[in-house]
Every structure is written in C-alpha cells, then in structure tokens.
Design a protein around this motif. Structure first.
Motif, PDB file in Angstrom:
ATOM      1  N   GLU A 273     -15.191 -21.347  65.621  1.00 33.50           N
ATOM      2  CA  GLU A 273     -16.011 -21.402  64.407  1.00 33.50           C
ATOM      3  C   GLU A 273     -17.351 -22.063  64.734  1.00 33.50           C
ATOM      4  OE1 GLU A 273     -16.042 -23.554  60.080  1.00 33.50           O
ATOM      5  OE2 GLU A 273     -14.094 -23.290  61.031  1.00 33.50           O
ATOM      6  N   PRO A 274     -18.425 -21.265  64.832  1.00 38.05           N
ATOM      7  CA  PRO A 274     -19.728 -21.869  65.129  1.00 38.05           C
ATOM      8  C   PRO A 274     -20.248 -22.648  63.920  1.00 38.05           C
ATOM      9  CG  PRO A 274     -19.746 -19.468  65.466  1.00 38.05           C
ATOM     10  CD  PRO A 274     -18.511 -19.806  64.713  1.00 38.05           C
ATOM     11  N   VAL A 275     -20.844 -23.807  64.195  1.00 39.61           N
ATOM     12  CA  VAL A 275     -21.521 -24.601  63.180  1.00 39.61           C
ATOM     13  C   VAL A 275     -22.966 -24.713  63.675  1.00 39.61           C
ATOM     14  CG1 VAL A 275     -21.674 -26.882  62.105  1.00 39.61           C
ATOM     15  CG2 VAL A 275     -19.430 -25.890  62.615  1.00 39.61           C
ATOM     16  N   ILE A 276     -23.942 -24.384  62.828  1.00 43.39           N
ATOM     17  CA  ILE A 276     -25.327 -24.292  63.305  1.00 43.39           C
ATOM     18  C   ILE A 276     -26.135 -25.515  62.890  1.00 43.39           C
ATOM     19  CG2 ILE A 276     -27.372 -22.800  63.448  1.00 43.39           C
ATOM     20  CD1 ILE A 276     -24.867 -21.244  64.138  1.00 43.39           C
ATOM     21  N   ALA A 277     -26.923 -26.041  63.817  1.00 46.60           N
ATOM     22  CA  ALA A 277     -27.817 -27.159  63.501  1.00 46.60           C
ATOM     23  C   ALA A 277     -29.183 -26.898  64.125  1.00 46.60           C
ATOM     24  CB  ALA A 277     -27.240 -28.466  64.029  1.00 46.60           C
ATOM     25  N   SER A 278     -30.228 -26.970  63.302  1.00 41.63           N
ATOM     26  CA  SER A 278     -31.593 -26.817  63.811  1.00 41.63           C
ATOM     27  C   SER A 278     -32.537 -27.284  62.712  1.00 41.63           C
ATOM     28  CB  SER A 278     -31.865 -25.361  64.214  1.00 41.63           C
ATOM     29  OG  SER A 278     -33.104 -25.276  64.896  1.00 41.63           O
ATOM     30  N   ASP A 279     -33.792 -26.803  62.730  1.00 50.43           N
ATOM     31  CA  ASP A 279     -34.739 -27.138  61.673  1.00 50.43           C
ATOM     32  C   ASP A 279     -35.754 -26.016  61.554  1.00 50.43           C
ATOM     33  OD1 ASP A 279     -37.548 -28.302  63.071  1.00 50.43           O
ATOM     34  OD2 ASP A 279     -35.785 -28.435  64.341  1.00 50.43           O
ATOM     35  N   GLY A 280     -36.556 -26.060  60.505  1.00 49.25           N
ATOM     36  CA  GLY A 280     -37.680 -25.143  60.350  1.00 49.25           C
ATOM     37  C   GLY A 280     -37.306 -23.672  60.357  1.00 49.25           C
TER      38      GLY A 280
END
Length: 352
Positions: A37-44
C-alpha cells in the motif's frame, strides 16, 4: 495490533519540476501490483499531480524545499549557496515530519526520490537518483561528494538507468568503484508505446521551474508564427482545471494528465522540450525523435543535451539561440531507442 494487512510503503518525490513525481509512478504502480500500500508524501505541484493520478491513496504534505532558479542561468550556483541554510533547515524539519509519519502511519519501507531527509534508521530506506555525480561546474567534486554522503545513509540506491555502455545518464549515474549498494532499474517511464494515427507534427512540452519556463514559452510562441505544421503545446502549468484553446494550427493546454500526455506523445512526429532526465526516459520508452533545449544554468540538463547530440540521438541548442527552422535538424539524428529492462519488482521489494 496492525489493522493493515498490506505493508505500507512511503513514497516521497522531490517537488522540483514534475519529473521526480512522474518517474515515481511506475514504482507506485508496481507497489500496488505487488500487494503493498503506497502512501505518498511531497509538496507543491508534485503532490497535486500525484493526487490527481491516485485519488484513492493517502497523502501527506512535507516541508517545501522551495527551490527556485536564478533569473539568469549563470547565477544558479550562487543562488544554491545562498539558499543552503534554508535547505538544511528544511531537511531537519522533513526528518522530524518523517519520524512522526512513520510511527503514526505504520510505515514498513521508505522510497525517497531525491528528498534528503526522508529516511529512518529502523525502516528500510531507499534513495532514487540518476546522479551519483552532481555537476556544478568547478565545484562538481564537492557537490558530488555531498550527494554521495547523503546516499550512503540509505540502505539502497536505485538508479533509473541501464548499467552498461548504452545508458542515458552517462557520467551522472555511472561512477567507477562506487561504494554504496546500487541497483540499476533501467529507465523508468509511466508511458507505454502505442501504435496510434499521427495527429501532430510537433508536440511541445514545457516544464521546470520559473522564471525560465515562462521565458521559453514566450519565445516559442513568437517562433511558431512561422511554423506550418500541426502543433500541440503543453505549458506544464498545473492548475485545478484543465484549460484548452486553439490558435490557428496550435492547440494549447495548460497541462495534461498522464493518460492524455501518453496519447499525445504516441500521436506526434517529434517533441520539443527541456532535457530533463525524466523526459528523456519517456522518449526512450516511446522511441521518439526530439529536439532539446536545456534549462539555462542547469549543468545536468546541459550535459545530457550535449551527450545525446554527440551520440547522434537528438539535436539541441541554447534557449537564447533557438529558431524554429532548427527543427529540420531532427532528420539527421536517430531518435531515442528503447532498451527493454524488465525490472524484477518482486526481487526489488524484498528489502521491505
């Protein structure tokens, strides 16, 4: 008790242009296909793009590196040095956010695409980069040493390129006697080659940080006044709604989704774009002919454009000097060829 039956893997691309986010898509798809299960973290923009592509996944916002370009290409290095205290502060905040996130979200593995603070000592952590060597003119040795020191803190480094001589990244992704645990995945692209009827003579894809993106857009619109073929012009501005308008022989979009861009690429005769590494991986997968205009002052893009020109694959030129007639040069170049590299994802994900 763990309520999640699937192992949760944190995927965190850098928000600098959209390339880091888009090249993570094949990895996110492979994680889903292999029952993670991918969990995504980033910004913008990177975060916005992935939210559009994967509406059913969970997303978290990370502190922003806020990397922008100098207005003049040649002041790029000075600007990076000036920005470095902010960068180091952000990496510290990013580390803290990741520490909390991995606990609260029960994360079993971490994949960071060029985000320096996204790792945890007790969780298998991977760094994705095509740059073991970071070009910065006469300070290349220093920037490369700094980058390699960061990479060595991760359990593995995944390089989206071929290991052998026929490679895309050249001296960026291939360093003699390199000590870290490297895995070459072959070029990563979210696209597949399709046989579709030709619709455009020229597809223009703009991307990358401001103000250089706008400078090139303005220049191209002036140059296109003398171009007779059918053009699809994608500005690379991610807004909440897609906008499209027609102007004579040109169809203009503010942005396209992956599905639309894949179709447009498969339906065009040639592409004009920056020489960002992710774009080059896409062209290799789709075996396109391209004309490249590197972002001024970005050593890596300038190096890649020169490399591909010298290998007879794609012509390129400096942004200031570009004239629309130069597209004729494409006929004298071979275009990109695909070297299939089926990644064994099951093997790769064993780390988690």
């Amino acid at each position: 008790m763990n309520v999640h039956h699937k192992k949760r893997i944190l995927v965190a691309p850098l928000n600098w242009g959209l390339g880091h986010a888009t090249r993570c898509m094949p990895i996110i798809n492979a994680l889903l296909a292999n029952n993670f299960e991918p969990v995504i973290a980033s910004d913008g923009y990177a975060l916005s793009l992935l939210k559009k592509e994967y509406p059913n996944l969970q997303f978290f916002e990370l502190p922003s590196y806020n990397i922008t370009y100098a207005k003049k290409g040649n002041s790029f290095k000075i600007k990076i040095v000036k920005d470095s205290p902010h960068l180091l502060k952000t990496i510290k905040r990013e580390k803290k956010a990741i520490q909390e996130l991995t606990k609260s979200e029960d994360i079993s593995g971490i994949i960071s695409d060029n985000r320096f603070g996204v790792r945890q000592k007790h969780i298998p952590s991977v760094f994705i980069t095509h740059q073991l060597r970071v070009l910065s003119g006469n300070t290349t040795w220093l920037s490369s040493k700094f980058h390699q020191k960061i990479i060595s803190k991760f359990d593995q480094c995944w390089i989206p390129d071929h290991r052998g001589k026929n490679n895309l990244s050249g001296e960026l992704g291939h360093v003699k006697d390199y000590q870290s645990s490297l895995k070459y995945l072959g070029p990563l692209s979210r696209f597949k080659k399709q046989k579709l009827p030709l619709r455009y003579n020229l597809l223009i894809i703009l991307s990358g940080p401001e103000p250089q993106r706008t400078y090139l857009e303005e220049k191209l619109f002036i140059q296109l006044e003398n171009y007779k073929g059918k053009v699809c012009f994608v500005k690379g501005i991610l807004e909440s709604e897609q906008k499209k308008f027609e102007k004579n022989n040109i169809t203009v979009y503010n942005y396209m989704t992956s599905v639309e861009l894949e179709k447009a690429l498969n339906k065009c005769e040639m592409v004009l774009s920056r020489s960002g590494y992710t774009s080059l991986m896409d062209y290799a997968k789709l075996e396109k002919k391209a004309f490249l205009i590197p972002t001024p002052g970005q050593f890596e893009q300038e190096y890649l454009a020169k490399k591909l020109q010298s290998e007879g694959i794609a012509p390129s030129c400096n942004q200031k000097l570009f004239k629309i007639e130069m597209l004729k040069d494409i006929e004298n170049y071979s275009g990109f060829k695909s070297l299939e590299d089926d990644v064994n994802y099951q093997e790769l994900f064993r780390l988690f």
